[in-house]
Design a protein around this motif. Structure first.
Motif, PDB file in Angstrom:
ATOM      1  N   SER A  17       1.041  -0.903   0.010  1.00  0.00           N
ATOM      2  CA  SER A  17      -0.349  -0.003  -0.050  1.00  0.00           C
ATOM      3  C   SER A  17       0.653   0.694   0.360  1.00  0.00           C
ATOM      4  O   SER A  17       1.787   1.566   0.542  1.00  0.00           O
ATOM      5  CB  SER A  17      -0.569   0.192   0.827  1.00  0.00           C
ATOM      6  OG  SER A  17      -1.198   1.077   1.582  1.00  0.00           O
ATOM      7  N   ILE A  18       0.684   2.534  -0.961  1.00  0.00           N
ATOM      8  CA  ILE A  18       1.342   3.575  -1.154  1.00  0.00           C
ATOM      9  C   ILE A  18       0.722   3.920   0.529  1.00  0.00           C
ATOM     10  O   ILE A  18       2.176   4.854   0.486  1.00  0.00           O
ATOM     11  CB  ILE A  18       0.893   4.384  -2.034  1.00  0.00           C
ATOM     12  CG1 ILE A  18       1.513   3.589  -3.189  1.00  0.00           C
ATOM     13  CG2 ILE A  18       1.603   5.714  -2.058  1.00  0.00           C
ATOM     14  CD1 ILE A  18       1.156   4.314  -4.664  1.00  0.00           C
ATOM     15  N   ALA A  19      -0.341   3.804   0.702  1.00  0.00           N
ATOM     16  CA  ALA A  19      -0.487   4.955   2.478  1.00  0.00           C
ATOM     17  C   ALA A  19       0.029   4.584   3.133  1.00  0.00           C
ATOM     18  O   ALA A  19       0.904   5.009   4.403  1.00  0.00           O
ATOM     19  CB  ALA A  19      -1.962   4.849   2.555  1.00  0.00           C
ATOM     20  N   GLU A  20       0.037   3.398   3.531  1.00  0.00           N
ATOM     21  CA  GLU A  20       0.641   2.630   4.683  1.00  0.00           C
ATOM     22  C   GLU A  20       2.895   3.002   4.198  1.00  0.00           C
ATOM     23  O   GLU A  20       3.263   3.495   5.587  1.00  0.00           O
ATOM     24  CB  GLU A  20       0.250   1.235   4.500  1.00  0.00           C
ATOM     25  CG  GLU A  20       1.360   0.373   5.759  1.00  0.00           C
ATOM     26  CD  GLU A  20       1.200   1.220   7.004  1.00  0.00           C
ATOM     27  OE1 GLU A  20       1.988   1.387   8.176  1.00  0.00           O
ATOM     28  OE2 GLU A  20      -0.320   1.757   7.831  1.00  0.00           O
ATOM     29  N   ALA A  21       2.852   2.409   3.016  1.00  0.00           N
ATOM     30  CA  ALA A  21       4.449   2.959   3.141  1.00  0.00           C
ATOM     31  C   ALA A  21       5.345   4.364   3.867  1.00  0.00           C
ATOM     32  O   ALA A  21       5.728   4.964   4.006  1.00  0.00           O
ATOM     33  CB  ALA A  21       4.822   2.932   1.690  1.00  0.00           C
ATOM     34  N   ALA A  22       4.200   4.658   3.022  1.00  0.00           N
ATOM     35  CA  ALA A  22       3.940   7.150   3.270  1.00  0.00           C
ATOM     36  C   ALA A  22       4.346   6.879   4.520  1.00  0.00           C
ATOM     37  O   ALA A  22       4.896   7.546   5.426  1.00  0.00           O
ATOM     38  CB  ALA A  22       2.814   7.587   2.477  1.00  0.00           C
ATOM     39  N   ARG A  23       3.061   6.164   5.421  1.00  0.00           N
ATOM     40  CA  ARG A  23       3.147   6.714   6.599  1.00  0.00           C
ATOM     41  C   ARG A  23       4.375   6.042   7.109  1.00  0.00           C
ATOM     42  O   ARG A  23       4.922   6.465   8.673  1.00  0.00           O
ATOM     43  CB  ARG A  23       1.861   6.005   7.454  1.00  0.00           C
ATOM     44  CG  ARG A  23       0.510   6.872   7.289  1.00  0.00           C
ATOM     45  CD  ARG A  23      -0.228   6.230   7.808  1.00  0.00           C
ATOM     46  NE  ARG A  23      -0.880   4.604   7.500  1.00  0.00           N
ATOM     47  CZ  ARG A  23      -1.792   4.343   6.609  1.00  0.00           C
ATOM     48  NH1 ARG A  23      -2.728   5.323   6.009  1.00  0.00           N
ATOM     49  NH2 ARG A  23      -1.834   3.218   6.483  1.00  0.00           N
ATOM     50  N   ARG A  24       4.859   5.147   7.315  1.00  0.00           N
ATOM     51  CA  ARG A  24       6.107   4.436   7.869  1.00  0.00           C
ATOM     52  C   ARG A  24       6.962   5.418   7.509  1.00  0.00           C
ATOM     53  O   ARG A  24       8.070   5.510   8.345  1.00  0.00           O
ATOM     54  CB  ARG A  24       6.390   2.554   6.630  1.00  0.00           C
ATOM     55  CG  ARG A  24       5.777   2.091   7.682  1.00  0.00           C
ATOM     56  CD  ARG A  24       5.984   0.255   7.629  1.00  0.00           C
ATOM     57  NE  ARG A  24       4.615  -0.286   7.335  1.00  0.00           N
ATOM     58  CZ  ARG A  24       4.913  -1.782   7.353  1.00  0.00           C
ATOM     59  NH1 ARG A  24       6.464  -1.937   6.609  1.00  0.00           N
ATOM     60  NH2 ARG A  24       4.389  -2.372   7.616  1.00  0.00           N
ATOM     61  N   LEU A  25       6.955   5.803   6.509  1.00  0.00           N
ATOM     62  CA  LEU A  25       8.516   6.791   6.106  1.00  0.00           C
ATOM     63  C   LEU A  25       8.308   8.013   6.218  1.00  0.00           C
ATOM     64  O   LEU A  25       9.425   8.482   5.957  1.00  0.00           O
ATOM     65  CB  LEU A  25       8.500   6.103   4.265  1.00  0.00           C
ATOM     66  CG  LEU A  25       9.237   5.059   3.800  1.00  0.00           C
ATOM     67  CD1 LEU A  25       8.921   5.324   2.218  1.00  0.00           C
ATOM     68  CD2 LEU A  25      10.299   4.781   4.410  1.00  0.00           C
ATOM     69  N   ASN A  26       7.064   8.180   6.396  1.00  0.00           N
ATOM     70  CA  ASN A  26       6.956  10.427   7.127  1.00  0.00           C
ATOM     71  C   ASN A  26       6.981  11.095   5.745  1.00  0.00           C
ATOM     72  O   ASN A  26       7.748  12.341   5.945  1.00  0.00           O
ATOM     73  CB  ASN A  26       7.930  10.523   8.186  1.00  0.00           C
ATOM     74  CG  ASN A  26       7.735  11.704   9.137  1.00  0.00           C
ATOM     75  OD1 ASN A  26       5.955  12.377   8.897  1.00  0.00           O
ATOM     76  ND2 ASN A  26       7.823  12.606   9.050  1.00  0.00           N
ATOM     77  N   LEU A  27       5.858  10.742   4.742  1.00  0.00           N
ATOM     78  CA  LEU A  27       6.058  11.301   3.810  1.00  0.00           C
ATOM     79  C   LEU A  27       4.230  10.658   3.580  1.00  0.00           C
ATOM     80  O   LEU A  27       3.511  10.397   3.647  1.00  0.00           O
ATOM     81  CB  LEU A  27       6.579  10.378   2.154  1.00  0.00           C
ATOM     82  CG  LEU A  27       8.093  10.539   2.276  1.00  0.00           C
ATOM     83  CD1 LEU A  27       8.962   9.118   1.385  1.00  0.00           C
ATOM     84  CD2 LEU A  27       8.611  11.855   2.654  1.00  0.00           C
ATOM     85  N   THR A  28       4.351  12.126   2.008  1.00  0.00           N
ATOM     86  CA  THR A  28       2.956  12.388   2.321  1.00  0.00           C
ATOM     87  C   THR A  28       2.860  11.578   1.146  1.00  0.00           C
ATOM     88  O   THR A  28       3.977  10.781   0.261  1.00  0.00           O
ATOM     89  CB  THR A  28       2.417  13.923   0.919  1.00  0.00           C
ATOM     90  OG1 THR A  28       3.315  13.500   0.173  1.00  0.00           O
ATOM     91  CG2 THR A  28       2.668  14.238   1.977  1.00  0.00           C
ATOM     92  N   PRO A  29       1.251  10.018   0.511  1.00  0.00           N
ATOM     93  CA  PRO A  29       1.756   9.592  -0.124  1.00  0.00           C
ATOM     94  C   PRO A  29       1.803  10.301  -2.097  1.00  0.00           C
ATOM     95  O   PRO A  29       1.998   9.458  -3.239  1.00  0.00           O
ATOM     96  CB  PRO A  29      -0.117   9.035  -0.657  1.00  0.00           C
ATOM     97  CG  PRO A  29      -0.759   9.625   0.641  1.00  0.00           C
ATOM     98  CD  PRO A  29       0.535  10.128   1.264  1.00  0.00           C
ATOM     99  N   ALA A  30       1.320  11.426  -2.316  1.00  0.00           N
ATOM    100  CA  ALA A  30       1.774  12.213  -3.449  1.00  0.00           C
ATOM    101  C   ALA A  30       3.220  12.030  -3.281  1.00  0.00           C
ATOM    102  O   ALA A  30       4.107  11.821  -4.888  1.00  0.00           O
ATOM    103  CB  ALA A  30       1.360  13.493  -3.182  1.00  0.00           C
ATOM    104  N   ALA A  31       4.066  12.168  -2.270  1.00  0.00           N
ATOM    105  CA  ALA A  31       5.455  12.697  -2.620  1.00  0.00           C
ATOM    106  C   ALA A  31       5.987  11.127  -2.710  1.00  0.00           C
ATOM    107  O   ALA A  31       7.252  10.675  -3.667  1.00  0.00           O
ATOM    108  CB  ALA A  31       6.289  13.192  -1.095  1.00  0.00           C
ATOM    109  N   LEU A  32       5.737   9.674  -2.166  1.00  0.00           N
ATOM    110  CA  LEU A  32       6.139   8.402  -2.760  1.00  0.00           C
ATOM    111  C   LEU A  32       5.735   8.337  -3.518  1.00  0.00           C
ATOM    112  O   LEU A  32       6.549   7.850  -4.339  1.00  0.00           O
ATOM    113  CB  LEU A  32       5.410   7.844  -1.000  1.00  0.00           C
ATOM    114  CG  LEU A  32       5.733   6.313  -1.265  1.00  0.00           C
ATOM    115  CD1 LEU A  32       7.471   5.917  -1.517  1.00  0.00           C
ATOM    116  CD2 LEU A  32       4.960   5.610  -0.298  1.00  0.00           C
TER     117      LEU A  32
END
Length: 293
Positions: A17-32
């Protein structure tokens, strides 16, 4: 190629999931998502595809994934090597549930204050799994229960805590005769698959105690919470605080019992050796202070 973009792809593949990965990496989904697109343009291949609500690697993505973890690990090692014996780079640690809350925060806080170039990855798991993780090179060090066999010479061992066994019961229960209490009330057992649970099992056998067992768990805090609710009694090691808030327990030291020793196991070699040694030194400082009256 930016190694951070490769790390982002691996995280997306692991999470699905891009949303979950973004949370783990402290990024926005758009940035990821932008990182993924940049990496795909760099490699000339699509690396992920959407399947329903999940994101999965393509055939090209799977081929890249097979080598990406090694490349990321190698890049982290280069940072440690370039530090020229100064503690730096990512320190891969493991910790059991109780040491994760009771020991590791103070150790990492002190280490971070002294060596700010060190980065951290922490894997929570059982002592058995973390022991094998250190020996396999997946982890640099782990805070675990001491195994009942000698550690290999490729690894180091340092005792941090010596924990006696406690009988715990609901608040208000008389514990003058602990063996009678153990025999007469429902018993919640510390999982015998865990090294600490095997210490409890040996205590019961050595004292020929027959118990009315109805539940076996590997989570010490959960066992204490069940006892607090009046659902039975248990024998547990006196683990490093904090214990869960609000517990209503009676406790009795079992002085004739074997003690659970908790310590740090570490790999003696590797590019992160300076950071590992710094971690061990801080662990030793904390252990000495804990033993000071």
């Amino acid at each position: 190629m930016d190694i951070r973009f490769l790390e982002s792809f691996v995280t997306v593949a692991d999470c699905g999931s891009i949303a979950e990965a973004a949370r783990r990496l402290n990024l926005t989904p758009a940035a990821l998502a932008q990182r993924l697109r940049s990496l795909e343009q760099d490699l000339g291949q699509a690396l992920v595809t959407r399947v329903g609500r999940t994101v999965r690697p393509t055939a090209s993505g799977l081929a890249v994934l097979a080598h990406a973890r090694g490349l990321i690990e190698g890049a982290r090692d280069l940072r440690a090597i370039a530090a020229n014996d100064e503690p730096a780079g990512q320190l891969r640690l493991g910790a059991t549930a109780t040491s994760l809350t009771g020991l590791l925060p103070e150790i990492i806080a002190r280490l971070n204050a002294r060596f700010p170039k060190i980065e951290y990855f922490v894997r929570p798991s059982s002592s058995v799994e973390l022991y094998h993780g250190v020996l396999a090179g997946e982890l640099d060090a782990a805070v675990i229960v001491q195994p009942q066999f000698p550690v290999p010479k490729s690894a180091g061992w340092l005792v941090l805590r010596d924990e006696p066994l406690l009988l715990i019961a609901p608040e208000g229960m008389a514990l003058d005769d602990p063996h009678a209490v153990i025999a007469q009330h429902p018993f919640i057992r510390y999982d015998r698959n865990q090294w600490g649970g095997q210490i409890v099992d040996r205590y019961l056998r050595q004292h020929a105690l027959k118990v009315r067992e109805w539940l076996e768990l590997d989570a010490l805090e959960a066992i204490a919470a069940l006892v607090s609710r009046g659902l039975g009694v248990a024998i547990l090691p006196d683990w490093a605080p904090p214990w869960p808030a609000g517990l209503r327990l009676a406790k009795k030291l079992l002085p004739a019992g074997e003690r659970r020793q908790v310590g740090v196991l570490w790999s003696r070699s590797g590019p992160r050796a300076p950071a590992v040694q710094a971690f061990v030194d801080i662990c030793a400082d904390c252990a000495r202070e804990d033993r000071t009256p």
